[in-house]
Scaffold this active site. Structure first.
Site, PDB file in Angstrom:
ATOM      1  N   ARG A   8       0.846  -1.186   0.000  1.00  0.00           N
ATOM      2  CA  ARG A   8       0.000   0.000   0.000  1.00  0.00           C
ATOM      3  C   ARG A   8       0.885   1.240   0.000  1.00  0.00           C
ATOM      4  O   ARG A   8       2.066   1.178   0.318  1.00  0.00           O
ATOM      5  CB  ARG A   8      -0.930  -0.011   1.211  1.00  0.00           C
ATOM      6  CG  ARG A   8      -1.995  -1.090   1.150  1.00  0.00           C
ATOM      7  CD  ARG A   8      -2.738  -1.198   2.475  1.00  0.00           C
ATOM      8  NE  ARG A   8      -3.345   0.072   2.870  1.00  0.00           N
ATOM      9  CZ  ARG A   8      -3.757   0.361   4.101  1.00  0.00           C
ATOM     10  NH1 ARG A   8      -3.597  -0.515   5.075  1.00  0.00           N
ATOM     11  NH2 ARG A   8      -4.308   1.531   4.366  1.00  0.00           N
ATOM     12  N   SER A  10       0.541   4.089   1.881  1.00  0.00           N
ATOM     13  CA  SER A  10       0.625   4.906   3.084  1.00  0.00           C
ATOM     14  C   SER A  10       2.051   4.912   3.625  1.00  0.00           C
ATOM     15  O   SER A  10       2.848   4.003   3.353  1.00  0.00           O
ATOM     16  CB  SER A  10      -0.333   4.389   4.154  1.00  0.00           C
ATOM     17  OG  SER A  10       0.138   3.172   4.700  1.00  0.00           O
ATOM     18  N   THR A 122     -11.645   6.880  16.947  1.00  0.00           N
ATOM     19  CA  THR A 122     -11.257   5.565  16.443  1.00  0.00           C
ATOM     20  C   THR A 122     -12.342   5.073  15.492  1.00  0.00           C
ATOM     21  O   THR A 122     -13.521   5.360  15.691  1.00  0.00           O
ATOM     22  CB  THR A 122     -11.056   4.532  17.562  1.00  0.00           C
ATOM     23  OG1 THR A 122     -10.732   3.257  16.971  1.00  0.00           O
ATOM     24  CG2 THR A 122     -12.288   4.360  18.412  1.00  0.00           C
ATOM     25  N   SER A 124     -12.444   1.691  14.696  1.00  0.00           N
ATOM     26  CA  SER A 124     -12.526   0.252  14.922  1.00  0.00           C
ATOM     27  C   SER A 124     -13.685  -0.090  15.851  1.00  0.00           C
ATOM     28  O   SER A 124     -13.726   0.407  16.977  1.00  0.00           O
ATOM     29  CB  SER A 124     -11.214  -0.240  15.539  1.00  0.00           C
ATOM     30  OG  SER A 124     -11.379  -1.459  16.217  1.00  0.00           O
ATOM     31  N   ARG A 144     -11.019   7.996  10.345  1.00  0.00           N
ATOM     32  CA  ARG A 144     -10.179   7.378   9.317  1.00  0.00           C
ATOM     33  C   ARG A 144      -8.996   8.290   9.073  1.00  0.00           C
ATOM     34  O   ARG A 144      -8.950   9.412   9.547  1.00  0.00           O
ATOM     35  CB  ARG A 144     -10.973   7.199   8.010  1.00  0.00           C
ATOM     36  CG  ARG A 144     -12.093   6.172   8.051  1.00  0.00           C
ATOM     37  CD  ARG A 144     -11.585   4.745   8.134  1.00  0.00           C
ATOM     38  NE  ARG A 144     -10.614   4.406   7.120  1.00  0.00           N
ATOM     39  CZ  ARG A 144     -10.925   3.993   5.891  1.00  0.00           C
ATOM     40  NH1 ARG A 144     -12.196   3.884   5.529  1.00  0.00           N
ATOM     41  NH2 ARG A 144      -9.981   3.681   5.019  1.00  0.00           N
ATOM     42  N   GLY A 145      -8.038   7.839   8.304  1.00  0.00           N
ATOM     43  CA  GLY A 145      -6.881   8.661   7.976  1.00  0.00           C
ATOM     44  C   GLY A 145      -5.590   8.044   8.449  1.00  0.00           C
ATOM     45  O   GLY A 145      -5.572   7.076   9.217  1.00  0.00           O
ATOM     46  N   ASN A 146      -4.473   8.608   7.970  1.00  0.00           N
ATOM     47  CA  ASN A 146      -3.170   8.060   8.341  1.00  0.00           C
ATOM     48  C   ASN A 146      -2.775   8.484   9.746  1.00  0.00           C
ATOM     49  O   ASN A 146      -3.456   9.289  10.390  1.00  0.00           O
ATOM     50  CB  ASN A 146      -2.104   8.460   7.305  1.00  0.00           C
ATOM     51  CG  ASN A 146      -1.927   9.971   7.197  1.00  0.00           C
ATOM     52  OD1 ASN A 146      -2.075  10.699   8.181  1.00  0.00           O
ATOM     53  ND2 ASN A 146      -1.608  10.448   5.998  1.00  0.00           N
ATOM     54  N   VAL A 147      -1.666   7.941  10.223  1.00  0.00           N
ATOM     55  CA  VAL A 147      -1.245   8.188  11.602  1.00  0.00           C
ATOM     56  C   VAL A 147      -0.988   9.673  11.840  1.00  0.00           C
ATOM     57  O   VAL A 147      -1.428  10.240  12.846  1.00  0.00           O
ATOM     58  CB  VAL A 147       0.018   7.358  11.930  1.00  0.00           C
ATOM     59  CG1 VAL A 147       0.597   7.777  13.284  1.00  0.00           C
ATOM     60  CG2 VAL A 147      -0.321   5.870  11.934  1.00  0.00           C
ATOM     61  N   ARG A 150      -4.155  11.698  12.259  1.00  0.00           N
ATOM     62  CA  ARG A 150      -4.842  11.410  13.530  1.00  0.00           C
ATOM     63  C   ARG A 150      -4.151  12.111  14.695  1.00  0.00           C
ATOM     64  O   ARG A 150      -4.805  12.673  15.570  1.00  0.00           O
ATOM     65  CB  ARG A 150      -4.883   9.897  13.760  1.00  0.00           C
ATOM     66  CG  ARG A 150      -5.666   9.149  12.688  1.00  0.00           C
ATOM     67  CD  ARG A 150      -5.763   7.668  12.996  1.00  0.00           C
ATOM     68  NE  ARG A 150      -6.308   6.935  11.863  1.00  0.00           N
ATOM     69  CZ  ARG A 150      -6.949   5.786  11.960  1.00  0.00           C
ATOM     70  NH1 ARG A 150      -7.140   5.224  13.141  1.00  0.00           N
ATOM     71  NH2 ARG A 150      -7.402   5.172  10.887  1.00  0.00           N
ATOM     72  N   CYS A 240     -12.808  -8.966   9.713  1.00  0.00           N
ATOM     73  CA  CYS A 240     -11.627  -8.351  10.310  1.00  0.00           C
ATOM     74  C   CYS A 240     -11.970  -7.206  11.249  1.00  0.00           C
ATOM     75  O   CYS A 240     -11.199  -6.888  12.152  1.00  0.00           O
ATOM     76  CB  CYS A 240     -10.711  -7.822   9.203  1.00  0.00           C
ATOM     77  SG  CYS A 240     -10.138  -9.074   8.035  1.00  0.00           S
TER      78      CYS A 240
END
Length: 336
Positions: A8, A10, A122, A124, A144-147, A150, A240
């Site tokens: 991926r 990212s 979060t 999840s 959502r989004g990359n580290v 966040r 998942c």
């Protein structure tokens, strides 16, 4: 020949894939180049709970592998559906990093002490349920989004906290930019099956030299532990993103597994702990069925194979969880 490693796009995916590429280059003596691929999960802005367990972070990569556009893939294992396509094999599971979740805040306030109305981010369903159990006073916002994005939302005050995987932070260098991290113990806060572990996948008919090089990257204890964790998820017939936390580890020949299924609102949970012996003892020390204290004669068929033992243990835990009421909590969705 240069080996092509699909990943991926990212920053986290590229960082962990580069770690595998470097290790594979050293093991094989061949150059390894990264081939960035955009997955469905990277494009969709839908909530993780809506995306479910359809392999949205893996399907496009697997299509590229089968089409010959790359020679192998690196996945975050927690993103892989539990059913393995027959044309592909997980050829290596390198040693797992920290499997814990961490709470990121501006001032180090523990999650359980956050004030009423504090906003925790979060996406999840498992983490949402766990947050609501730990501190029902807070508000949970889908995220959502990359580290980096966040962390920025906490730093800027839009969120009071976010829940992230410790392994991802470590692979990105661990710089929190002045924020504070609260690690969450796995006994009370088990994480997603396979969290912290990577899966190196290739085709079942891959070149023998590539398979041999990849086998040198495999960590037996990690593979055994994540096999048990994923067998729990498969036995529950859950995707998942289901609200299931499970963690296994191998210590001194014992496989220890903890699994908890949560109601989506966090109001209820069903849990189970189990420890089984992986190493077959001498004949004069074996109990009924081949293992000390075992009452399941089928266990003897596992012999000395720790993967078979881990799979059987995970399935048995799932069955017992369902018998204890987990069937009423977890969304059932046979994962492809």
């Amino acid at each position: 020949m240069t080996l092509r490693l699909g990943t991926r796009r990212s920053a986290l995916a590229l960082a962990q894939s580069q770690q595998v590429a470097d290790a594979l280059a050293a093991a094989s003596g061949q150059a390894v180049e990264l081939v960035p691929i955009v997955s469905e999960g990277d494009v969709s802005r839908a909530s993780l709970s809506q995306l479910g367990g359809r392999g949205v972070f893996a399907t496009t990569l697997r299509e590229a592998l089968l089409a010959g556009r790359c020679d192998l893939l690196v996945h975050s294992l927690k993103d892989l559906p539990t059913a393995q396509p027959p044309q592909l094999v997980i050829a290596a599971t390198p040693a797992r990093e920290d499997a814990r979740d961490v709470v990121i805040t501006r001032d180090g306030t523990p999650l359980g002490d956050l004030a009423e109305g504090a906003v925790v981010g979060t996406g999840s369903p498992r983490r949402i349920a766990q947050v609501r159990r730990r501190n029902p006073r807070v508000s949970v916002q889908d995220l959502r989004g990359n580290v980096d994005s966040r962390l920025a939302r906490v730093r800027d005050g839009e969120l009071d906290a976010v829940i992230l995987a410790a392994a991802g932070l470590s692979r990105l260098g661990g710089d929190l930019g002045g924020l504070h991290a609260e690690p969450l113990g796995l006994a009370d806060w088990p994480t997603a099956p396979g969290q912290g572990a990577l899966a190196v996948e290739t085709t079942a008919d891959a070149d023998a030299a590539l398979l041999a090089a990849l086998s040198s990257l495999d960590d037996a204890a990690t593979r055994t532990a994540v096999t048990a964790e994923r067998a729990v998820l498969a036995g529950l017939d859950a995707g998942c993103s289901a609200p299931v936390g499970t963690h296994a580890e191998v210590t001194d020949g014992d496989l220890r597994v903890r699994a908890i299924v949560y109601a989506l609102d966090g109001a209820r949970r069903v849990g189970l702990d189990r420890t089984v012996r992986l190493e077959l003892p001498p004949p004069d020390q074996r109990g009924y069925g081949g293992y000390p204290g075992s009452g399941d004669g089928a266990d003897a068929a596992d012999g000395a194979d720790p993967i078979a033992r881990a799979t059987r243990t995970g399935h048995d835990i799932a069955r017992r969880l369902l018998e204890r009421g987990a069937a009423d909590l977890v969304p059932r969705e046979s994962t492809p």
